[in-house]
Every structure is written in structure tokens, then in C-alpha cells.
Design a protein around this motif. Sequence first.
Motif, PDB file in Angstrom:
ATOM      1  N   ILE A  59      99.641  38.138  23.713  1.00 24.70           N
ATOM      2  CA  ILE A  59      98.259  37.802  23.359  1.00 24.70           C
ATOM      3  C   ILE A  59      98.024  37.679  21.856  1.00 24.70           C
ATOM      4  O   ILE A  59      96.900  37.461  21.430  1.00 24.70           O
ATOM      5  N   GLY A  60      99.076  37.841  21.066  1.00 18.77           N
ATOM      6  CA  GLY A  60      98.949  37.619  19.629  1.00 18.77           C
ATOM      7  C   GLY A  60      98.256  38.720  18.853  1.00 18.77           C
ATOM      8  O   GLY A  60      97.839  38.502  17.727  1.00 18.77           O
ATOM      9  N   ILE A  61      98.158  39.890  19.436  1.00 21.37           N
ATOM     10  CA  ILE A  61      97.541  41.015  18.729  1.00 21.37           C
ATOM     11  C   ILE A  61      98.644  41.956  18.274  1.00 21.37           C
ATOM     12  O   ILE A  61      99.438  42.436  19.084  1.00 21.37           O
ATOM     13  N   SER A  62      98.676  42.203  16.978  1.00 23.26           N
ATOM     14  CA  SER A  62      99.676  43.105  16.422  1.00 23.26           C
ATOM     15  C   SER A  62      99.074  44.500  16.295  1.00 23.26           C
ATOM     16  O   SER A  62      98.075  44.694  15.615  1.00 23.26           O
ATOM     17  N   ILE A  63      99.686  45.454  16.962  1.00 23.88           N
ATOM     18  CA  ILE A  63      99.228  46.842  16.929  1.00 23.88           C
ATOM     19  C   ILE A  63     100.295  47.663  16.219  1.00 23.88           C
ATOM     20  O   ILE A  63     101.446  47.693  16.656  1.00 23.88           O
ATOM     21  N   PRO A  64      99.944  48.311  15.114  1.00 24.41           N
ATOM     22  CA  PRO A  64     100.954  49.114  14.415  1.00 24.41           C
ATOM     23  C   PRO A  64     101.371  50.315  15.264  1.00 24.41           C
ATOM     24  O   PRO A  64     100.542  50.921  15.934  1.00 24.41           O
ATOM     25  N   PRO A  65     102.653  50.654  15.264  1.00 26.52           N
ATOM     26  CA  PRO A  65     103.136  51.784  16.065  1.00 26.52           C
ATOM     27  C   PRO A  65     102.742  53.124  15.441  1.00 26.52           C
ATOM     28  O   PRO A  65     103.415  53.641  14.559  1.00 26.52           O
ATOM     29  N   LEU A  66     101.625  53.671  15.900  1.00 30.00           N
ATOM     30  CA  LEU A  66     101.156  54.963  15.418  1.00 30.00           C
ATOM     31  C   LEU A  66     101.714  56.077  16.288  1.00 30.00           C
ATOM     32  O   LEU A  66     101.911  55.905  17.477  1.00 30.00           O
ATOM     33  N   LYS A  67     101.946  57.206  15.695  1.00 27.98           N
ATOM     34  CA  LYS A  67     102.434  58.364  16.434  1.00 27.98           C
ATOM     35  C   LYS A  67     101.345  59.443  16.378  1.00 27.98           C
ATOM     36  O   LYS A  67     101.403  60.365  15.586  1.00 27.98           O
ATOM     37  N   LEU A  68     100.329  59.260  17.216  1.00 20.68           N
ATOM     38  CA  LEU A  68      99.203  60.184  17.256  1.00 20.68           C
ATOM     39  C   LEU A  68      99.223  60.991  18.548  1.00 20.68           C
ATOM     40  O   LEU A  68      99.959  60.688  19.474  1.00 20.68           O
ATOM     41  N   ASN A  69      98.375  61.999  18.614  1.00 21.53           N
ATOM     42  CA  ASN A  69      98.179  62.779  19.829  1.00 21.53           C
ATOM     43  C   ASN A  69      99.502  63.342  20.343  1.00 21.53           C
ATOM     44  O   ASN A  69      99.816  63.265  21.516  1.00 21.53           O
ATOM     45  N   GLN A  70     100.275  63.896  19.446  1.00 22.73           N
ATOM     46  CA  GLN A  70     101.549  64.485  19.844  1.00 22.73           C
ATOM     47  C   GLN A  70     101.519  65.958  19.487  1.00 22.73           C
ATOM     48  O   GLN A  70     101.343  66.324  18.339  1.00 22.73           O
ATOM     49  N   ASN A  71     101.708  66.767  20.488  1.00 21.02           N
ATOM     50  CA  ASN A  71     101.508  68.195  20.352  1.00 21.02           C
ATOM     51  C   ASN A  71     102.770  68.966  19.980  1.00 21.02           C
ATOM     52  O   ASN A  71     102.697  70.143  19.719  1.00 21.02           O
ATOM     53  N   ARG A  72     103.926  68.311  19.949  1.00 23.08           N
ATOM     54  CA  ARG A  72     105.170  69.029  19.709  1.00 23.08           C
ATOM     55  C   ARG A  72     105.844  68.554  18.444  1.00 23.08           C
ATOM     56  O   ARG A  72     105.627  67.432  18.008  1.00 23.08           O
ATOM     57  N   GLU A  73     106.662  69.400  17.857  1.00 26.28           N
ATOM     58  CA  GLU A  73     107.408  69.003  16.666  1.00 26.28           C
ATOM     59  C   GLU A  73     108.430  67.923  16.990  1.00 26.28           C
ATOM     60  O   GLU A  73     108.573  66.950  16.276  1.00 26.28           O
ATOM     61  N   LYS A  74     109.149  68.082  18.090  1.00 29.77           N
ATOM     62  CA  LYS A  74     110.179  67.115  18.485  1.00 29.77           C
ATOM     63  C   LYS A  74     109.609  66.241  19.593  1.00 29.77           C
ATOM     64  O   LYS A  74     109.926  66.402  20.767  1.00 29.77           O
ATOM     65  N   THR A  75     108.749  65.321  19.205  1.00 29.30           N
ATOM     66  CA  THR A  75     108.055  64.505  20.202  1.00 29.30           C
ATOM     67  C   THR A  75     108.976  63.532  20.920  1.00 29.30           C
ATOM     68  O   THR A  75     108.648  63.072  21.999  1.00 29.30           O
ATOM     69  N   HIS A  76     110.117  63.215  20.332  1.00 28.03           N
ATOM     70  CA  HIS A  76     111.049  62.295  20.988  1.00 28.03           C
ATOM     71  C   HIS A  76     111.819  62.977  22.103  1.00 28.03           C
ATOM     72  O   HIS A  76     112.389  62.328  22.964  1.00 28.03           O
ATOM     73  N   ALA A  77     111.857  64.303  22.113  1.00 25.32           N
ATOM     74  CA  ALA A  77     112.601  65.045  23.122  1.00 25.32           C
ATOM     75  C   ALA A  77     111.697  65.347  24.321  1.00 25.32           C
ATOM     76  O   ALA A  77     110.529  65.667  24.152  1.00 25.32           O
ATOM     77  N   PRO A  78     112.232  65.237  25.528  1.00 29.13           N
ATOM     78  CA  PRO A  78     111.411  65.538  26.703  1.00 29.13           C
ATOM     79  C   PRO A  78     111.160  67.038  26.837  1.00 29.13           C
ATOM     80  O   PRO A  78     111.870  67.856  26.252  1.00 29.13           O
ATOM     81  N   TYR A  79     110.127  67.370  27.621  1.00 33.13           N
ATOM     82  CA  TYR A  79     109.929  68.773  27.975  1.00 33.13           C
ATOM     83  C   TYR A  79     111.131  69.196  28.805  1.00 33.13           C
ATOM     84  O   TYR A  79     111.579  68.466  29.686  1.00 33.13           O
ATOM     85  N   LEU A  80     111.655  70.356  28.526  1.00 30.63           N
ATOM     86  CA  LEU A  80     112.867  70.810  29.195  1.00 30.63           C
ATOM     87  C   LEU A  80     112.559  71.391  30.574  1.00 30.63           C
ATOM     88  O   LEU A  80     111.503  72.004  30.774  1.00 30.63           O
ATOM     89  N   PRO A  81     113.477  71.211  31.521  1.00 30.92           N
ATOM     90  CA  PRO A  81     113.250  71.726  32.877  1.00 30.92           C
ATOM     91  C   PRO A  81     112.923  73.217  32.915  1.00 30.92           C
ATOM     92  O   PRO A  81     112.069  73.648  33.680  1.00 30.92           O
ATOM     93  N   GLU A  82     113.582  73.992  32.068  1.00 27.89           N
ATOM     94  CA  GLU A  82     113.325  75.443  32.107  1.00 27.89           C
ATOM     95  C   GLU A  82     111.900  75.789  31.665  1.00 27.89           C
ATOM     96  O   GLU A  82     111.349  76.795  32.078  1.00 27.89           O
ATOM     97  N   VAL A  83     111.298  74.937  30.845  1.00 26.26           N
ATOM     98  CA  VAL A  83     109.914  75.156  30.420  1.00 26.26           C
ATOM     99  C   VAL A  83     108.958  74.851  31.573  1.00 26.26           C
ATOM    100  O   VAL A  83     107.971  75.550  31.791  1.00 26.26           O
ATOM    101  N   MET A  84     109.255  73.791  32.331  1.00 25.89           N
ATOM    102  CA  MET A  84     108.396  73.369  33.443  1.00 25.89           C
ATOM    103  C   MET A  84     108.664  74.171  34.715  1.00 25.89           C
ATOM    104  O   MET A  84     107.870  74.109  35.645  1.00 25.89           O
TER     105      MET A  84
END
Length: 191
Positions: free
Chosen positions: A125-150
Amino acid sequence: PTAPETDEAVRRLYCQKPFRPAIVSGIASEKQSAVICGHFPVSRYLKIFPEATVISFVREPLQRCYSEYLHFRRHKNYADSFKTFFQQKHQINLQSKLLEMFPENGILGCSEYYDQSLELIYKSIGISIPPLKLNQNREKTHAPYLPEVMGEENIPLFYQLNERDVFLYQKIKTEFSVNPDVKYSRFLQQI
């Protein structure tokens, strides 16, 4: 209602009970443009704005649900266990439910392919959206929640209850890894 981008008329409307989405159409017409974003079912505004470009993102179902569970604990004083949370009827296959009535020309992105999804939006659609990293509650946001935590013992039951969401997510994730230019609304009819 607290977002600075929210138009004052919409903010007042949102605070009224019950909230009436149809009135948003008049406000959008008056302003001659509108972007409606948030966490809501596609069906809420689709009848009001049938020509709208609908964009939504899916996320790995277990990670999405656990993130929402933590949000409810932080902001809504939810005190029950994660297992109790994900077994609630409205939580089961929530992504699929929210995407009911997703239009064929809609753009469906994948959180784990965030940058590629933004590129798909631009190409579509021709709309450029900058990749923002907002609303992230963890320090290592790229890492998934670990099974032992869940609670590892909860994971098989979660996946069993959410087969539709898992199917949708797996199809989209697989396609993104092969062909990031494909639109994914066709997968919604398969679930």
C-alpha cells in the motif's frame, strides 16, 4: 483513550459506555482521514469502513498468550495462574477469533518477521512504517518466554486447546520464511 495520537472526539466517545464504534465513522469523515489501531476484533470496524485496508499481525500463540497473561497481572490485578488464564473460553484460539471476517485484500504480518512484515505493508500500500521497538517488557525481547517460566506442564494443554491458532501461525511463519511478499488472508479460510 490515553494515547496522544487519539483524536479528542474519539477519546470522549471511547469513555462513554457503551462505546459505539459507528460514531467513529462520522468523526473520520469530518477529519477526512483515519487510522484505527489497537487490540480489537476485525469485525468491530469492518462494516463501518468496508473499503479500509486492514493490517494485522499474528504471533506465536503461546508467547502471545503468556505476554497477555503478564499484562493482565500487571495492569488488571489478575491473580490466578497462567493455566487458569489460558483455559478461559475467550482466550482459546483468540488470534483466530480476532481475525474472523479478515478481508481478502488484508495484510497479515507476523511478529517474528516484524521487519519483513513492515516491508510487505510498504510494497502493498506504499506506506512506510519505521520499525519501532515499543511496548516490550523484557530486557531480552528477542528471546521467547522460557517453558520453565510458563510451567512446562502447561504447554501441551495450551497447544491442544489452541490448534486453530497454532495452524494459522505455522502456515504464516512458514510462508514468510519462503516468500515474504505473499498475502496471508487465504490461510484464514483453512482454519
